[in-house]
Write a protein that holds these residues in place. Structure first.
Motif, PDB file in Angstrom:
ATOM      1  N   UNK A  22     -76.428   3.362  66.205  1.00 38.96           N
ATOM      2  CA  UNK A  22     -75.251   3.694  67.126  1.00 38.96           C
ATOM      3  C   UNK A  22     -74.849   2.382  68.011  1.00 38.96           C
ATOM      4  N   UNK A  23     -75.794   1.443  68.047  1.00 41.18           N
ATOM      5  CA  UNK A  23     -75.438   0.045  68.852  1.00 41.18           C
ATOM      6  C   UNK A  23     -74.554  -0.657  67.675  1.00 41.18           C
ATOM      7  N   UNK A  24     -74.825  -0.805  66.465  1.00 36.62           N
ATOM      8  CA  UNK A  24     -73.888  -1.447  65.438  1.00 36.62           C
ATOM      9  C   UNK A  24     -72.715  -0.331  65.117  1.00 36.62           C
ATOM     10  N   UNK A  25     -72.867   0.749  64.923  1.00 37.42           N
ATOM     11  CA  UNK A  25     -71.694   1.757  64.485  1.00 37.42           C
ATOM     12  C   UNK A  25     -71.398   2.499  65.711  1.00 37.42           C
ATOM     13  N   UNK A  26     -70.385   2.449  66.453  1.00 43.46           N
ATOM     14  CA  UNK A  26     -70.041   2.893  67.627  1.00 43.46           C
ATOM     15  C   UNK A  26     -69.190   4.241  67.357  1.00 43.46           C
ATOM     16  N   UNK A  27     -69.744   5.045  66.644  1.00 42.58           N
ATOM     17  CA  UNK A  27     -69.460   6.198  66.165  1.00 42.58           C
ATOM     18  C   UNK A  27     -69.659   7.478  67.100  1.00 42.58           C
ATOM     19  N   UNK A  28     -68.783   8.439  67.394  1.00 44.39           N
ATOM     20  CA  UNK A  28     -69.320   9.460  68.089  1.00 44.39           C
ATOM     21  C   UNK A  28     -70.583  10.418  67.312  1.00 44.39           C
ATOM     22  N   UNK A  29     -70.504  10.408  66.113  1.00 42.19           N
ATOM     23  CA  UNK A  29     -71.432  11.121  65.263  1.00 42.19           C
ATOM     24  C   UNK A  29     -72.775  10.449  65.549  1.00 42.19           C
TER      25      UNK A  29
END
Length: 113
Positions: A22-29
């Motif tokens: 999540x730190x790298x890929x700021x996506x809701x999932x």
């Protein structure tokens, strides 16, 4: 080893992995997966504690960042393998009812297509 200790460390690691991605890929999932894993970790903290929790969390957080940087194909492969093993562990070691049933359902939703 105690199944509650294994679950505790597994969920600590899964929380770290999800947070790193999540730190790298700021996506809701990925945010939702992180919050689910954190709630699972907190559930198992009711039964056990270990000095290995935080080292496991931080080790897999770093690994999650690295995996996140490698792209969605790698993320998909790693996450799906981790979730497959988590489900196998729960089915083999716990009666699937109550909070464990909720955790199993959450884990099923973490698979990436």
């Amino acid at each position: 080893m105690d199944k509650y200790l294994l679950a505790l460390l597994g969920e600590a690691g899964a929380t770290g992995l999800a947070k790193g991605i999540y730190i790298v890929r700021k996506e809701e999932r990925f945010k939702n997966a992180y919050l689910n894993e954190l709630s699972h970790w907190n559930y198992f903290k009711k039964f056990k504690s270990s000095k290995l929790e935080l080292p496991t969390y931080f080790l897999l957080l770093v690994l999650g960042v690295i995996i996140g940087l490698l792209g969605l194909k790698v993320i998909r492969k790693v996450v799906n393998k981790v979730e497959e093993q988590a489900l196998k562990f729960y089915y083999e070691n716990f009666e699937i009812k109550g909070e464990i049933a909720k955790i199993v359902e959450d884990e099923k939703h973490h698979f990436i297509n």
